[in-house]
Design a protein around this motif. Structure first.
Motif, mmCIF file in Angstrom:
data_model
loop_
_atom_site.group_PDB
_atom_site.id
_atom_site.type_symbol
_atom_site.label_atom_id
_atom_site.label_comp_id
_atom_site.label_asym_id
_atom_site.label_seq_id
_atom_site.Cartn_x
_atom_site.Cartn_y
_atom_site.Cartn_z
ATOM 1 N N GLU A 124 0.827 -1.209 0.000
ATOM 2 C CA GLU A 124 0.000 0.000 0.000
ATOM 3 C C GLU A 124 0.858 1.255 0.000
ATOM 4 O O GLU A 124 0.571 2.212 -0.724
ATOM 5 C CB GLU A 124 -0.953 -0.015 1.193
ATOM 6 N N SER A 125 1.915 1.265 0.788
ATOM 7 C CA SER A 125 2.828 2.405 0.840
ATOM 8 C C SER A 125 3.520 2.608 -0.509
ATOM 9 O O SER A 125 3.570 3.731 -1.030
ATOM 10 C CB SER A 125 3.860 2.191 1.943
ATOM 11 N N SER A 126 4.052 1.536 -1.075
ATOM 12 C CA SER A 126 4.752 1.626 -2.363
ATOM 13 C C SER A 126 3.811 2.060 -3.481
ATOM 14 O O SER A 126 4.178 2.868 -4.338
ATOM 15 C CB SER A 126 5.383 0.281 -2.714
ATOM 16 N N PHE A 127 2.592 1.519 -3.475
ATOM 17 C CA PHE A 127 1.612 1.886 -4.499
ATOM 18 C C PHE A 127 1.274 3.376 -4.400
ATOM 19 O O PHE A 127 1.202 4.074 -5.421
ATOM 20 C CB PHE A 127 0.349 1.026 -4.363
ATOM 21 N N SER A 128 1.096 3.865 -3.181
ATOM 22 C CA SER A 128 0.802 5.293 -2.984
ATOM 23 C C SER A 128 1.943 6.163 -3.482
ATOM 24 O O SER A 128 1.718 7.194 -4.133
ATOM 25 C CB SER A 128 0.539 5.586 -1.505
ATOM 26 N N ILE A 129 3.157 5.774 -3.197
ATOM 27 C CA ILE A 129 4.321 6.534 -3.663
ATOM 28 C C ILE A 129 4.412 6.472 -5.187
ATOM 29 O O ILE A 129 4.621 7.494 -5.851
ATOM 30 C CB ILE A 129 5.619 6.002 -3.018
ATOM 31 N N ALA A 130 4.250 5.275 -5.756
ATOM 32 C CA ALA A 130 4.346 5.105 -7.213
ATOM 33 C C ALA A 130 3.311 5.964 -7.943
ATOM 34 O O ALA A 130 3.582 6.472 -9.037
ATOM 35 C CB ALA A 130 4.192 3.634 -7.582
ATOM 36 N N LYS A 131 2.140 6.140 -7.365
ATOM 37 C CA LYS A 131 1.097 6.960 -8.003
ATOM 38 C C LYS A 131 1.509 8.422 -8.108
ATOM 39 O O LYS A 131 0.978 9.146 -8.953
ATOM 40 C CB LYS A 131 -0.226 6.855 -7.236
ATOM 41 N N THR A 132 2.455 8.859 -7.303
ATOM 42 C CA THR A 132 2.889 10.257 -7.354
ATOM 43 C C THR A 132 3.932 10.503 -8.442
ATOM 44 O O THR A 132 4.184 11.651 -8.805
ATOM 45 C CB THR A 132 3.466 10.723 -6.002
ATOM 46 N N TYR A 133 4.548 9.444 -8.957
ATOM 47 C CA TYR A 133 5.583 9.588 -9.983
ATOM 48 C C TYR A 133 4.960 9.769 -11.360
ATOM 49 O O TYR A 133 3.951 9.150 -11.682
ATOM 50 C CB TYR A 133 6.492 8.354 -10.022
ATOM 51 N N SER A 134 5.609 10.576 -12.183
ATOM 52 C CA SER A 134 5.133 10.727 -13.559
ATOM 53 C C SER A 134 5.723 9.650 -14.467
ATOM 54 O O SER A 134 5.172 9.359 -15.522
ATOM 55 C CB SER A 134 5.475 12.115 -14.092
ATOM 56 N N ASP A 135 6.844 9.055 -14.064
ATOM 57 C CA ASP A 135 7.442 7.988 -14.865
ATOM 58 C C ASP A 135 7.025 6.625 -14.289
ATOM 59 O O ASP A 135 6.583 6.528 -13.151
ATOM 60 C CB ASP A 135 8.966 8.133 -14.941
ATOM 61 N N PRO A 136 7.133 5.554 -15.077
ATOM 62 C CA PRO A 136 6.610 4.239 -14.686
ATOM 63 C C PRO A 136 7.326 3.629 -13.484
ATOM 64 O O PRO A 136 8.508 3.874 -13.250
ATOM 65 C CB PRO A 136 6.828 3.362 -15.917
ATOM 66 N N SER A 137 6.568 2.809 -12.763
ATOM 67 C CA SER A 137 7.099 2.085 -11.605
ATOM 68 C C SER A 137 6.784 0.606 -11.736
ATOM 69 O O SER A 137 5.765 0.220 -12.308
ATOM 70 C CB SER A 137 6.454 2.606 -10.314
ATOM 71 N N LEU A 138 7.668 -0.214 -11.181
ATOM 72 C CA LEU A 138 7.444 -1.646 -11.088
ATOM 73 C C LEU A 138 7.439 -2.018 -9.606
ATOM 74 O O LEU A 138 8.402 -1.717 -8.901
ATOM 75 C CB LEU A 138 8.533 -2.418 -11.836
ATOM 76 N N ILE A 139 6.348 -2.627 -9.170
ATOM 77 C CA ILE A 139 6.250 -3.114 -7.795
ATOM 78 C C ILE A 139 6.296 -4.632 -7.854
ATOM 79 O O ILE A 139 5.428 -5.258 -8.463
ATOM 80 C CB ILE A 139 4.943 -2.652 -7.119
ATOM 81 N N GLU A 140 7.319 -5.202 -7.260
ATOM 82 C CA GLU A 140 7.460 -6.657 -7.221
ATOM 83 C C GLU A 140 6.925 -7.164 -5.882
ATOM 84 O O GLU A 140 7.442 -6.820 -4.830
ATOM 85 C CB GLU A 140 8.929 -7.056 -7.387
ATOM 86 N N VAL A 141 5.860 -7.952 -5.964
ATOM 87 C CA VAL A 141 5.228 -8.501 -4.772
ATOM 88 C C VAL A 141 5.757 -9.910 -4.568
ATOM 89 O O VAL A 141 5.510 -10.802 -5.390
ATOM 90 C CB VAL A 141 3.687 -8.520 -4.904
ATOM 91 N N ILE A 142 6.512 -10.116 -3.504
ATOM 92 C CA ILE A 142 7.090 -11.418 -3.204
ATOM 93 C C ILE A 142 6.058 -12.224 -2.419
ATOM 94 O O ILE A 142 5.613 -11.800 -1.352
ATOM 95 C CB ILE A 142 8.397 -11.288 -2.388
ATOM 96 N N VAL A 143 5.685 -13.370 -2.980
ATOM 97 C CA VAL A 143 4.635 -14.201 -2.390
ATOM 98 C C VAL A 143 5.164 -15.626 -2.265
ATOM 99 O O VAL A 143 5.792 -16.144 -3.193
ATOM 100 C CB VAL A 143 3.381 -14.217 -3.295
#
Length: 170
Positions: A124-143
């Motif tokens: 949730e924290s990473s997604f919120s931060i990524a939404k503020t960036y204008s350039d693309p983000s990759l969030i790797e969810v380790i499961v």
């Protein structure tokens, strides 16, 4: 491809691919997200991402905000849902395709912001931060591979209200 119904999540466009072949899923999703006035979110598994890794080069061409979420369970955990699943050597050799790879260097190589998460709070924290960036983000969810089916059921519940996007045929 689908987007959230009006009033539910107006800022979100989600690409969903249900093809058995993991070819060009990222490239197709990036194409759909291009020129949208909404946040583009791509949810994809680790093996499908590995098959289409070079398409990450296209992520920076998407003109909308873009977040790529890679669910990394060490390979092939989704296949445990098949009716032919058994815990045999053949299953692990041909379906499970276990690996110990991560996507950090691929993200960095293609100029993407990168986050590695293993908990709901860190996601949730990473997604919120990524939404503020204008350039693309990759969030790797380790499961953990044993929890893959549970995660997929949760994702299915979250996306059950999505409606098809009408794509132009031109």
């Amino acid at each position: 491809f689908f987007q959230a119904e009006d009033g539910i999540r107006d800022d979100l466009v989600t690409g969903v691919q249900t093809c058995a072949l993991p070819i060009w899923i990222l490239a197709t999703a990036f194409g759909v997200c291009t020129d949208q006035k909404k946040l583009g979110v791509v949810l994809i598994g680790d093996l499908a991402s590995l098959h289409d890794l070079n398409s990450l080069a296209l992520a920076n061409e998407v003109t909308s905000k873009l977040i790529i979420i890679v669910v990394n369970n060490g390979g092939g955990g989704i296949f445990a849902q098949l009716p032919v699943f058994d815990d045999s050597l053949q299953y692990h050799r041909y379906f499970n395709v276990q690996h110990e790879l991560d996507f950090k260097h691929a993200a960095l190589m293609y100029g993407l912001n990168y986050f590695e998460v293993a908990t709901k709070a860190s996601f949730e924290s990473s997604f919120s931060i990524a939404k503020t960036y204008s350039d693309p983000s990759l969030i790797e969810v380790i499961v953990d591979q044993k929890n893959t089916n549970q995660l997929l059921r949760k994702i299915g519940a979250l996306t059950s209200n999505l409606q098809p996007i009408e794509l132009s045929k031109t």
